[in-house]
Design a protein around this motif. Structure first.
Motif, PDB file in Angstrom:
ATOM      1  N   VAL A 118       0.765  -1.195   0.003  1.00  0.00           N
ATOM      2  CA  VAL A 118      -0.039   0.012   0.042  1.00  0.00           C
ATOM      3  C   VAL A 118       0.810   1.275  -0.077  1.00  0.00           C
ATOM      4  O   VAL A 118       0.702   2.191  -0.845  1.00  0.00           O
ATOM      5  CB  VAL A 118      -1.044   0.048   1.326  1.00  0.00           C
ATOM      6  N   LEU A 150      -3.693   9.161  -1.674  1.00  0.00           N
ATOM      7  CA  LEU A 150      -3.613   9.000  -0.331  1.00  0.00           C
ATOM      8  C   LEU A 150      -5.002   8.230  -0.237  1.00  0.00           C
ATOM      9  O   LEU A 150      -5.249   7.365   0.627  1.00  0.00           O
ATOM     10  CB  LEU A 150      -3.727  10.251   0.487  1.00  0.00           C
ATOM     11  N   GLU A 200      -7.138   6.413  -2.318  1.00  0.00           N
ATOM     12  CA  GLU A 200      -6.979   5.245  -2.831  1.00  0.00           C
ATOM     13  C   GLU A 200      -6.117   4.172  -1.801  1.00  0.00           C
ATOM     14  O   GLU A 200      -6.446   2.994  -1.432  1.00  0.00           O
ATOM     15  CB  GLU A 200      -6.169   5.082  -4.225  1.00  0.00           C
ATOM     16  N   GLY A 201      -4.955   4.790  -1.158  1.00  0.00           N
ATOM     17  CA  GLY A 201      -4.270   3.995  -0.239  1.00  0.00           C
ATOM     18  C   GLY A 201      -5.056   3.497   1.195  1.00  0.00           C
ATOM     19  O   GLY A 201      -5.124   2.383   1.496  1.00  0.00           O
ATOM     20  N   CYS A 261      -8.296   3.517   1.259  1.00  0.00           N
ATOM     21  CA  CYS A 261      -9.192   2.535   1.116  1.00  0.00           C
ATOM     22  C   CYS A 261      -8.880   1.238   0.882  1.00  0.00           C
ATOM     23  O   CYS A 261      -9.546   0.349   1.427  1.00  0.00           O
ATOM     24  CB  CYS A 261      -9.955   3.187  -0.130  1.00  0.00           C
ATOM     25  N   LEU A 262      -7.591   0.988   0.254  1.00  0.00           N
ATOM     26  CA  LEU A 262      -7.066  -0.373   0.022  1.00  0.00           C
ATOM     27  C   LEU A 262      -6.654  -0.809   1.316  1.00  0.00           C
ATOM     28  O   LEU A 262      -6.918  -1.957   1.602  1.00  0.00           O
ATOM     29  CB  LEU A 262      -6.026  -0.263  -0.942  1.00  0.00           C
ATOM     30  N   ALA A 263      -6.256  -0.095   2.200  1.00  0.00           N
ATOM     31  CA  ALA A 263      -5.849  -0.472   3.343  1.00  0.00           C
ATOM     32  C   ALA A 263      -7.008  -1.185   4.391  1.00  0.00           C
ATOM     33  O   ALA A 263      -7.005  -2.211   4.642  1.00  0.00           O
ATOM     34  CB  ALA A 263      -4.878   0.514   4.355  1.00  0.00           C
ATOM     35  N   LYS A 315     -10.017  -1.795   3.304  1.00  0.00           N
ATOM     36  CA  LYS A 315     -10.747  -3.163   2.649  1.00  0.00           C
ATOM     37  C   LYS A 315      -9.719  -4.406   2.741  1.00  0.00           C
ATOM     38  O   LYS A 315     -10.221  -5.609   2.413  1.00  0.00           O
ATOM     39  CB  LYS A 315     -11.132  -2.798   1.029  1.00  0.00           C
ATOM     40  N   SER A 316      -8.406  -4.347   3.037  1.00  0.00           N
ATOM     41  CA  SER A 316      -7.717  -5.473   3.025  1.00  0.00           C
ATOM     42  C   SER A 316      -7.163  -5.937   4.338  1.00  0.00           C
ATOM     43  O   SER A 316      -6.516  -6.467   4.718  1.00  0.00           O
ATOM     44  CB  SER A 316      -6.272  -5.019   2.244  1.00  0.00           C
ATOM     45  N   LEU A 368      -6.135  -3.914   6.938  1.00  0.00           N
ATOM     46  CA  LEU A 368      -5.079  -3.038   7.638  1.00  0.00           C
ATOM     47  C   LEU A 368      -5.810  -1.811   8.236  1.00  0.00           C
ATOM     48  O   LEU A 368      -6.888  -1.488   7.567  1.00  0.00           O
ATOM     49  CB  LEU A 368      -4.001  -2.640   6.643  1.00  0.00           C
ATOM     50  N   VAL A 424     -13.547   7.303  -3.706  1.00  0.00           N
ATOM     51  CA  VAL A 424     -12.922   6.243  -3.633  1.00  0.00           C
ATOM     52  C   VAL A 424     -13.518   5.064  -2.721  1.00  0.00           C
ATOM     53  O   VAL A 424     -13.576   3.826  -3.257  1.00  0.00           O
ATOM     54  CB  VAL A 424     -11.506   6.504  -3.264  1.00  0.00           C
ATOM     55  N   LYS A 425     -14.273   5.371  -1.813  1.00  0.00           N
ATOM     56  CA  LYS A 425     -14.693   4.378  -0.830  1.00  0.00           C
ATOM     57  C   LYS A 425     -16.176   3.927  -1.475  1.00  0.00           C
ATOM     58  O   LYS A 425     -16.648   3.049  -1.228  1.00  0.00           O
ATOM     59  CB  LYS A 425     -15.208   5.351   0.661  1.00  0.00           C
ATOM     60  N   GLY A 426     -16.792   4.598  -2.427  1.00  0.00           N
ATOM     61  CA  GLY A 426     -18.080   4.327  -3.235  1.00  0.00           C
ATOM     62  C   GLY A 426     -19.081   5.035  -2.228  1.00  0.00           C
ATOM     63  O   GLY A 426     -20.052   4.579  -2.072  1.00  0.00           O
ATOM     64  N   LYS A 461     -15.379  -1.054  -9.652  1.00  0.00           N
ATOM     65  CA  LYS A 461     -16.088  -0.039  -8.795  1.00  0.00           C
ATOM     66  C   LYS A 461     -17.667  -0.817  -8.750  1.00  0.00           C
ATOM     67  O   LYS A 461     -18.113  -0.651  -7.835  1.00  0.00           O
ATOM     68  CB  LYS A 461     -16.280   0.944  -9.334  1.00  0.00           C
TER      69      LYS A 461
END
Lengths: 295, 295, 295, 295
Positions: free
Chosen positions: A172, B184, B186-187, B189-191, B193-194, B196, B284-286, C266
């Motif tokens: 990330v 930032l 995207e990072g 959100c990825l954290a 949902k993953s 973290l 990004v979060k939808g 998405k």
């Protein structure tokens, strides 16, 4: 506190030295034993095999160059597995993929040992200065036991939960970094083509809310077209690919990172994979487009 | 040194106060004269009209809220144009578009006066602390003459060449900033949902090579879903649009900025235009996708 | 000409029927034998196991629902492998991944048999009408021998070279299709928000240089918000992901496809994965954003 | 039915000829009068000025090369405005921007005349064959009155509402077309680099659900690297820019079109602006990157 230390490459040597300087008793091992002498001169004991180091020490740290070395030290003859067991902890601080980490974790746990993955953020200089950032995951009691060592090796350590989370966190971070490198490249190129000085843009950026060490360090070398590889572009692109795959798995759409990833892929196609990841600037500038007036 | 100062809004008041504190003799004017009293209490002289301020001072600074105010102060009755002329300099530090700046520049020059556009980077706090970054362009001798004042108002000033370059530099900086805000988001959100912790990602980022004040400031409020508008999203998107248009003009392809711009547009379409630009995180979060199982 | 036919699902039944109607002698097998009766009524012989079909026929075609079925029919007890050998050909027309195809190919070749992967483009209706497009790869002499059957089953067959190329070609086609679906969605949405009739856009498109069956078929249902899944969105996104991975492997930057892929991701995150892939239109329209005025 | 016809370029000549062949009485005018002779030979009357044509005919069609010609014919001495008025209709079928169209519309309406913008989709061949697509907007009764002529000139005409909608519809169509051209380019490049024949990809595409005249026409010339400009890339990019601006105005996020636009911009930066818009294929292939293997 006594620790074993496997792997004395650039990073490992700096880290083991740090531990010795802070009063740790350290038993070192390296595939080419000659490298152990420098550490012995600083007071380290030299182990003959990974197994013998583990046999002697309650905690053993490994810092190896890649997944195959990380696996070899554990699974080969005279490897970690032969002596790991109840009451002993194994801490792999190498940067490896999730599959490698999981495989080692399973094997160590099956023998009754405790395992921690603990990849670091930071390279040679922070390693020497004890300024690494440590991203640990796995066995929490082992993490707690390692804190005195982590306090010496890093400016900060994090416990991130289950095995795999250390690697994910690195992905990330590197994804954000890769997008930012593209943003900077686009900004420099736009400044240049619009009649502004790219160097002045760097100066202005450095005074504002988005000032950061990477822009300060890489910006000037990018303007010189110098891409001596601190972090090879192909590795950056691999990390972006893996981060996007992680997003795919979790249905997270990341269009900016995806666009950045395509730029890194384009850079690879132009032969820039072994250059520093900042060479993506060449793609934005239109690398190789010199003869393009005659398509 | 004596300067005139037109416009005592949040920014202008802080800047004029700073000048007074550093021993400048300042003649102030504001559309609603009441605002001049506070400055008079600090030692400022009060001018009755923009024209009278210019008449009195060799150098006059303006800090107005928008292009229409900037034009009005110059071109209306009792405006700057009536008294500007040879030997006098007019410095517009408002943030305006290139067309406005050019129109004022032409008019001032035709009267024999000198003109400098000098938009600033930084908001209320840096203005009070004399920590602005000043992006000046236009008449170089006037810039040289203004250095004592710029030294008080900002931590750094740049002379960027011809009229329009100040505005362009701001666009480039804001474009990089907008892409970084998307990175930032995207990072984070990825954290999340993953598996973290997004907060831990912020902590890790803050210790590394891409640590920057914006991530540190905005990250925590984004995680709270709090978007009190320091810089409204619709203005950020407008700047990205204009930066992309500048790229279009100069044939600079900027796919990462273009992707970021579309995310800001999506945010506008979701009604987030008046929130802080960090609200792109919601896209990004939808954002609003809660009921999305039933499309 | 005599052929074996394994798998009588929607596609397989239509294809086997077609072969019978054109005078082929066909020996059919299906996991649930009941389905064989309809074909027997049309003149087919019924085989008891995949092995017995292969034993009887020089050429055997398989049309199965997924990779696990494709593997099972070959490797399980009474499977294809037990009777395949020199002088016999096995043609898998199922849509499977490259790994599955390669595994079957290796096993058949090791037994001395010939193998062809031959995935098709087209669904039920083209299968009934003999209007499939056949993307074959593997053993060229077997391809040549199959031409009479392919002429009946499809309007066109291609021999694409080595095993894996059939699957790759499908990925490339589906990637182009996925980007086009996004283009159409963006066009419809832009028309709608700009005061033009989306239906009129469809009419105009259908008269011009980019008129195509997909726009004609999907456009009207998209405007109705009807996404009955002919090709589920999650499968489309999977194909785009795999196509992008193929591009990554070969260092081909594909920013438009990457942007389209993120839109499909998405859509998945909004719960549209099981709808038709044209449901990506909901993402462009801002699906679920109804309550977004109060972020 | 009697119509006036202003402008006998490639398009105008074909259209006027068509009208004559279908029994219309046509009064033609062209800036260089020589071009009128061919039409006179087919039965046309020749007008001396735009004004005289309008004076004579109830309906006058214009088909001019660009906005400046379109304005000149209306506003210059002896122009349309001098004779237009109540009971007369003026139909501009040129492709012009919204501002030009609006300016003409206002002027004609002020004189009491009726105005219709009616840009067409289609080039020389469809013009000769009466196969144009007509995108009309403005005065509805005038549109109704023109139907007999439109039926001869085009295969289909649309009435799109208020002035400007004709131009907007063209932008939307061209935006979809531009994204599709990028999709095709990426597909061809991926096929090529993955060991598939790009020509075979074209063949497969032409048999499937996304088969369209543009792929069929442009695909083979793209593979030859031949970009003789039917529609110059810089015009395609301009249309995408304007379509994206229309989306910006209406808060429509269009990430796929935005990515395609950046590719066209890159093509312009590589000097391909005057080539056919299909030359964007060179960007995807990595134009000019020939020497890039040795970075």
């Amino acid at each position: 506190m006594e620790v074993g230390f496997l792997g004395l490459g650039i990073m490992g040597k700096a880290m083991a030295t740090n531990l010795l300087r802070h009063g740790f008793r350290v038993t070192v091992w390296n595939r080419t034993l000659a490298k152990c002498q420098e550490l012995a001169a600083l007071g380290a004991t030299v182990g003959e095999t990974p197994a013998s180091v583990v046999s002697k020490c309650r905690y053993t740290i490994a810092m190896l160059s890649d997944p195959s070395a990380a696996l070899s030290v554990v699974f080969d003859k005279d490897g970690v597995l032969e002596q790991i067991g109840s009451g002993k902890g194994y801490v792999d601080m190498s940067t490896v993929d999730a599959a490698t980490s999981t495989k080692i974790s399973e094997a160590v746990k099956q023998k009754g040992g405790a395992f921690l993955e603990a990849p670091v953020s930071g390279s040679k200089k922070p390693a020497e200065d004890g300024q690494l950032v440590i991203l640990a995951a796995g066995n929490k009691p082992l993490y707690d036991g390692m804190i005195p060592a982590f306090d010496v090796l890093g400016k900060k350590s994090f416990f991130l939960g289950e095995i795999g989370n250390g690697a994910k966190m690195k992905l990330v971070v590197n994804m954000v970094m890769g997008s930012m490198m593209n943003s900077l490249s686009e900004g420099l190129c736009l400044a240049d083509k619009s009649g502004l000085s790219p160097q002045t843009l760097l100066d202005v950026l450095d005074l504002g809310a988005i000032a950061n060490p990477m822009f300060k360090l890489k910006g000037p070398t990018m303007l010189q077209g110098s891409y001596s590889p601190a972090f090879p572009l192909k590795h950056q692109q691999k990390d972006m690919r893996l981060a996007l795959a992680l997003g795919d798995e979790n249905a997270v759409a990341m269009p900016v990172s995806a666009a950045a990833n395509e730029a890194f892929k384009k850079a690879r196609s132009l032969g820039l994979g072994d250059q520093d990841f900042s060479a993506v600037y060449e793609v934005v500038k239109g690398a190789g487009g010199s003869g393009s007036g005659q398509p």
